[in-house]
Design an enzyme around this catalytic site. Structure first.
Site, PDB file in Angstrom:
ATOM      1  N   HIS A   1       0.953  -0.961  -0.058  1.00 56.83           N
ATOM      2  CA  HIS A   1      -0.038  -0.041  -0.109  1.00 56.83           C
ATOM      3  C   HIS A   1       0.808   1.254   0.102  1.00 56.83           C
ATOM      4  CE1 HIS A   1      -3.567  -2.201   0.522  1.00 56.83           C
ATOM      5  NE2 HIS A   1      -2.735  -3.064   0.952  1.00 56.83           N
TER       6      HIS A   1
ATOM      7  N   ASP B   1      -6.469  -0.843  -3.029  1.00 57.48           N
ATOM      8  CA  ASP B   1      -7.059  -1.944  -2.079  1.00 57.48           C
ATOM      9  C   ASP B   1      -7.835  -2.993  -2.627  1.00 57.48           C
ATOM     10  OD1 ASP B   1      -5.604  -0.131  -0.519  1.00 57.48           O
ATOM     11  OD2 ASP B   1      -7.262   0.476   0.822  1.00 57.48           O
TER      12      ASP B   1
ATOM     13  N   HIS C   1      -7.716  -6.923   1.441  1.00 56.93           N
ATOM     14  CA  HIS C   1      -7.032  -5.972   2.439  1.00 56.93           C
ATOM     15  C   HIS C   1      -7.693  -6.052   3.708  1.00 56.93           C
ATOM     16  CE1 HIS C   1      -4.818  -2.655   3.765  1.00 56.93           C
ATOM     17  NE2 HIS C   1      -5.869  -1.686   3.810  1.00 56.93           N
TER      18      HIS C   1
END
Length: 220
Positions: free
Chosen positions: A46, A52, A56
């Site tokens: 990240h 994402d 996640h």
């Protein structure tokens, strides 16, 4: 075709989400010694401008390489929510005027203006998306939400009573993706019929990955 870069350059020591791996860039192979240059990269999934995947925050969520590539490309609707104070909530009232333009395939871009603080402590005090607003976004059919801030959930300060990372869990739980740490979003508003592209690295089994986010538009 006009193309606008919306990506934060990846640099050693750059700001990352608190607790994420620090970014390290080292010359592993040198032109003057080995005939070529090769960079060794140590960074979290990240880092910088990134996407994402559902995995996640969801144990049974889709991994990055399991997602439809269509999630990473589509017509952009920029919601101007600039001018909010630190740690302010972005509710549906702020997004409602853009609702008629939202729908399946659309990339909703939240323009908070917070990218101006990237690299400073103030960047952690960004505005955040309420759980109600996230649910209403999902109800429009939107599955890709991008923003020029560290997270759609509070990084520090304000919290909601919907458990940890409510906006993440709602948006990603609907099979969507979130693009974080955009920059230069103001330039997107100048493009006629902008299209946003944010294809990630093809990391197998990953929870997310850096992207080279751009907006593009055909010149009149």
């Amino acid at each position: 075709m006009r193309i606008v870069d919306l990506s934060v350059p990846v640099r050693a020591g750059m700001q990352v989400y608190p607790g994420d791996p620090a970014v390290q860039l080292d010359r592993a192979v040198r032109l003057e010694v080995d005939g070529v240059n090769v960079l060794a990269i140590h960074a979290g999934s990240h880092t910088g401008t990134h996407v994402d995947a559902p995995f996640h925050v969801l144990a049974d969520g889709a991994r990055l390489d399991e997602l439809d590539l269509g999630l990473f490309h589509g017509p952009a609707v920029v919601a101007d929510v600039r001018g909010l104070p630190p740690r302010a909530a972005i509710d549906w009232a702020a997004l409602g005027p853009y609702a008629p333009r939202l729908g399946p395939g659309v990339v909703l871009v939240l323009h908070t203006g917070w990218s101006a603080h990237f690299g400073t402590q103030e960047y952690l005090a960004h505005p955040w998306l309420t759980a109600d607003a996230a649910r209403r976004i999902v109800a429009t059919g939107v599955r890709t939400v991008a923003l020029d801030a560290l997270s759609p959930d509070p990084t520090e300060g304000a919290e909601e009573g919907d458990g940890p990372f409510p906006a993440h869990r709602i948006l990603l739980g609907a099979g969507g993706v979130i693009v974080e740490n955009l920059t230069n979003v103001a330039a997107v508003a100048e493009l006629p019929d902008p299209v946003l592209s944010c294809f990630p690295l093809a990391l197998a089994g990953a929870d997310g990955a850096p992207v080279r986010a751009i907006a593009m538009s055909r010149l009149a």
